[in-house]
Design a protein around this motif. Sequence first.
Motif, PDB file in Angstrom:
ATOM      1  N   HIS A 199      10.179  -4.747  14.305  1.00 51.81           N
ATOM      2  CA  HIS A 199      10.354  -4.203  13.113  1.00 51.81           C
ATOM      3  C   HIS A 199      10.199  -5.252  12.211  1.00 51.81           C
ATOM      4  CE1 HIS A 199      11.448  -0.674  15.389  1.00 51.81           C
ATOM      5  NE2 HIS A 199      10.465   0.017  14.847  1.00 51.81           N
ATOM      6  N   TRP A 200       9.466  -5.005  10.890  1.00 51.74           N
ATOM      7  CA  TRP A 200       9.204  -6.091  10.158  1.00 51.74           C
ATOM      8  C   TRP A 200      10.119  -5.386   8.833  1.00 51.74           C
ATOM      9  CZ3 TRP A 200       7.440 -10.205  10.002  1.00 51.74           C
ATOM     10  CH2 TRP A 200       6.786 -11.257  10.888  1.00 51.74           C
ATOM     11  N   GLN A 201      10.912  -5.890   7.836  1.00 51.66           N
ATOM     12  CA  GLN A 201      11.594  -5.501   6.519  1.00 51.66           C
ATOM     13  C   GLN A 201      10.442  -5.918   6.135  1.00 51.66           C
ATOM     14  OE1 GLN A 201      16.345  -5.272   7.071  1.00 51.66           O
ATOM     15  NE2 GLN A 201      16.149  -6.430   5.536  1.00 51.66           N
ATOM     16  N   VAL A 202      10.263  -5.360   5.269  1.00 56.25           N
ATOM     17  CA  VAL A 202       9.846  -5.981   4.060  1.00 56.25           C
ATOM     18  C   VAL A 202      10.199  -4.765   2.611  1.00 56.25           C
ATOM     19  CG1 VAL A 202       7.856  -5.574   2.497  1.00 56.25           C
ATOM     20  CG2 VAL A 202       7.592  -6.028   4.828  1.00 56.25           C
ATOM     21  N   THR A 203      10.800  -6.080   1.671  1.00 60.66           N
ATOM     22  CA  THR A 203      11.675  -6.058   0.111  1.00 60.66           C
ATOM     23  C   THR A 203      10.474  -6.065  -0.791  1.00 60.66           C
ATOM     24  OG1 THR A 203      13.506  -6.560   1.500  1.00 60.66           O
ATOM     25  CG2 THR A 203      12.972  -6.332  -0.494  1.00 60.66           C
ATOM     26  N   ASP A 235       0.874  -1.185  -0.199  1.00 58.19           N
ATOM     27  CA  ASP A 235      -0.418   0.292   0.080  1.00 58.19           C
ATOM     28  C   ASP A 235       1.122   1.125  -0.248  1.00 58.19           C
ATOM     29  OD1 ASP A 235      -2.744  -1.268  -0.135  1.00 58.19           O
ATOM     30  OD2 ASP A 235      -2.495  -1.186   2.326  1.00 58.19           O
ATOM     31  N   LEU A 236       1.971   0.880   0.687  1.00 57.40           N
ATOM     32  CA  LEU A 236       2.770   2.291   0.065  1.00 57.40           C
ATOM     33  C   LEU A 236       3.866   2.425  -0.686  1.00 57.40           C
ATOM     34  CD1 LEU A 236       4.442   1.739   4.235  1.00 57.40           C
ATOM     35  CD2 LEU A 236       3.144   3.562   3.727  1.00 57.40           C
ATOM     36  N   LEU A 237       3.633   1.326  -1.285  1.00 59.32           N
ATOM     37  CA  LEU A 237       4.450   1.795  -1.944  1.00 59.32           C
ATOM     38  C   LEU A 237       3.639   2.264  -3.618  1.00 59.32           C
ATOM     39  CD1 LEU A 237       7.108   0.708  -4.431  1.00 59.32           C
ATOM     40  CD2 LEU A 237       5.986  -1.293  -5.323  1.00 59.32           C
ATOM     41  N   GLU A 238       1.764   1.921  -3.506  1.00 62.74           N
ATOM     42  CA  GLU A 238       1.127   2.840  -4.580  1.00 62.74           C
ATOM     43  C   GLU A 238       0.556   4.337  -4.308  1.00 62.74           C
ATOM     44  OE1 GLU A 238      -2.313   0.237  -5.093  1.00 62.74           O
ATOM     45  OE2 GLU A 238      -1.241  -1.749  -5.084  1.00 62.74           O
ATOM     46  N   ASP A 239       1.137   4.773  -2.857  1.00 60.36           N
ATOM     47  CA  ASP A 239       0.828   5.773  -2.551  1.00 60.36           C
ATOM     48  C   ASP A 239       1.557   6.479  -2.158  1.00 60.36           C
ATOM     49  OD1 ASP A 239      -1.379   5.113  -1.674  1.00 60.36           O
ATOM     50  OD2 ASP A 239      -0.922   5.002   0.878  1.00 60.36           O
ATOM     51  N   LEU A 240       3.061   6.267  -2.785  1.00 59.73           N
ATOM     52  CA  LEU A 240       4.451   6.612  -2.798  1.00 59.73           C
ATOM     53  C   LEU A 240       4.519   6.821  -3.866  1.00 59.73           C
ATOM     54  CD1 LEU A 240       6.597   5.641   0.434  1.00 59.73           C
ATOM     55  CD2 LEU A 240       4.370   7.944   0.379  1.00 59.73           C
ATOM     56  N   TYR A 241       4.430   6.370  -4.857  1.00 62.76           N
ATOM     57  CA  TYR A 241       4.689   6.559  -6.142  1.00 62.76           C
ATOM     58  C   TYR A 241       3.683   6.192  -7.454  1.00 62.76           C
ATOM     59  CZ  TYR A 241       9.427   5.042  -3.902  1.00 62.76           C
ATOM     60  OH  TYR A 241      10.472   5.984  -3.515  1.00 62.76           O
ATOM     61  N   ASP A 242       3.750   6.157  -8.542  1.00 63.66           N
ATOM     62  CA  ASP A 242       2.962   6.647  -9.703  1.00 63.66           C
ATOM     63  C   ASP A 242       3.372   5.138 -10.180  1.00 63.66           C
ATOM     64  OD1 ASP A 242       1.999   6.060 -12.031  1.00 63.66           O
ATOM     65  OD2 ASP A 242       3.156   7.778 -12.671  1.00 63.66           O
ATOM     66  N   ARG A 293      14.399  -1.976  -6.306  1.00 61.17           N
ATOM     67  CA  ARG A 293      13.708  -2.549  -4.664  1.00 61.17           C
ATOM     68  C   ARG A 293      13.322  -1.549  -3.629  1.00 61.17           C
ATOM     69  NH1 ARG A 293      17.661  -6.145  -7.156  1.00 61.17           N
ATOM     70  NH2 ARG A 293      16.704  -8.440  -7.353  1.00 61.17           N
ATOM     71  N   LYS A 294      12.019  -1.397  -2.859  1.00 61.65           N
ATOM     72  CA  LYS A 294      12.392  -0.672  -1.601  1.00 61.65           C
ATOM     73  C   LYS A 294      11.855  -1.302  -0.451  1.00 61.65           C
ATOM     74  CE  LYS A 294      11.713   2.617  -4.222  1.00 61.65           C
ATOM     75  NZ  LYS A 294      13.567   4.063  -4.124  1.00 61.65           N
ATOM     76  N   ILE A 295      12.769  -1.429   0.236  1.00 64.66           N
ATOM     77  CA  ILE A 295      13.255  -1.885   1.437  1.00 64.66           C
ATOM     78  C   ILE A 295      12.221  -0.904   2.693  1.00 64.66           C
ATOM     79  CG2 ILE A 295      14.632  -2.693   3.637  1.00 64.66           C
ATOM     80  CD1 ILE A 295      16.412  -2.995   0.787  1.00 64.66           C
ATOM     81  N   PHE A 296      11.093  -1.397   3.006  1.00 68.34           N
ATOM     82  CA  PHE A 296      10.444  -1.030   3.872  1.00 68.34           C
ATOM     83  C   PHE A 296      10.840  -1.331   5.465  1.00 68.34           C
ATOM     84  CE2 PHE A 296       7.820  -0.088  -0.475  1.00 68.34           C
ATOM     85  CZ  PHE A 296       7.588   0.561  -0.109  1.00 68.34           C
ATOM     86  N   MET A 301      12.435   3.911   4.925  1.00 67.37           N
ATOM     87  CA  MET A 301      11.943   3.828   3.164  1.00 67.37           C
ATOM     88  C   MET A 301      13.672   3.638   3.122  1.00 67.37           C
ATOM     89  SD  MET A 301      10.012   4.234  -0.102  1.00 67.37           S
ATOM     90  CE  MET A 301      10.844   5.287  -0.033  1.00 67.37           C
ATOM     91  N   LYS A 302      14.059   2.705   1.863  1.00 66.87           N
ATOM     92  CA  LYS A 302      15.220   2.313   1.875  1.00 66.87           C
ATOM     93  C   LYS A 302      15.142   1.742  -0.269  1.00 66.87           C
ATOM     94  CE  LYS A 302      17.724   2.006   5.323  1.00 66.87           C
ATOM     95  NZ  LYS A 302      18.693   1.697   6.511  1.00 66.87           N
ATOM     96  N   ASP A 303      16.370   2.170  -0.448  1.00 65.34           N
ATOM     97  CA  ASP A 303      16.398   1.922  -2.537  1.00 65.34           C
ATOM     98  C   ASP A 303      17.491   0.726  -1.768  1.00 65.34           C
ATOM     99  OD1 ASP A 303      14.848   3.402  -3.515  1.00 65.34           O
ATOM    100  OD2 ASP A 303      16.734   4.330  -3.587  1.00 65.34           O
ATOM    101  N   GLY A 304      16.546  -1.001  -2.233  1.00 67.01           N
ATOM    102  CA  GLY A 304      17.620  -1.988  -1.899  1.00 67.01           C
ATOM    103  C   GLY A 304      18.726  -1.598  -3.285  1.00 67.01           C
ATOM    104  N   GLU A 305      18.645  -2.714  -3.948  1.00 64.95           N
ATOM    105  CA  GLU A 305      20.259  -2.805  -4.306  1.00 64.95           C
ATOM    106  C   GLU A 305      19.277  -3.557  -6.092  1.00 64.95           C
ATOM    107  OE1 GLU A 305      23.662  -2.968  -4.634  1.00 64.95           O
ATOM    108  OE2 GLU A 305      23.411  -2.236  -2.791  1.00 64.95           O
ATOM    109  N   PRO A 306      19.553  -1.854  -7.017  1.00 64.77           N
ATOM    110  CA  PRO A 306      19.086  -2.403  -8.761  1.00 64.77           C
ATOM    111  C   PRO A 306      20.052  -3.053  -9.482  1.00 64.77           C
ATOM    112  CG  PRO A 306      20.105  -0.328  -8.630  1.00 64.77           C
ATOM    113  CD  PRO A 306      20.629  -1.076  -7.149  1.00 64.77           C
ATOM    114  N   SER A 307      19.134  -3.668 -10.502  1.00 69.87           N
ATOM    115  CA  SER A 307      19.460  -4.821 -11.254  1.00 69.87           C
ATOM    116  C   SER A 307      19.542  -5.212 -12.684  1.00 69.87           C
ATOM    117  CB  SER A 307      19.540  -6.740 -10.622  1.00 69.87           C
ATOM    118  OG  SER A 307      18.212  -6.639 -10.805  1.00 69.87           O
TER     119      SER A 307
END
Length: 91
Positions: free
Chosen positions: A40-44, A13-20, A69-72, A84-90
């Motif tokens: 805390h939960w860490q969700v990637t 839900d946060l991903l959808e709320d924060l990004y297009d 990737r986004k790490i919540f 919320m942080k960026d994960g490693e892109p590929s």
Amino acid sequence: MLTVKQAVRTAMDLLEDLYDTRKFEDILLEAVEMDDDGRHWQVTVGFSRKALSENVMEAIGSKKYIRSRKIFHIDGNTGDLVSMKDGEPSI
């Protein structure tokens, strides 16, 4: 305490709320874990998006995608976003 399903739903839900997210493809859960202290939960969440190109002709019709990737970090008691942080892109 939030269940794992509630933590994942919160992250999605946060991903959808924060990004297009209309610009994203293949939005998928990639990892989930409870931190060591159990608070805390860490969700990637991973998704694919078109790679940007400086060459206009190359960008038109380009099928090259980058996996991001986004790490919540979500409070396990309240469901609030802690970070919320960026994960490693590929590619």
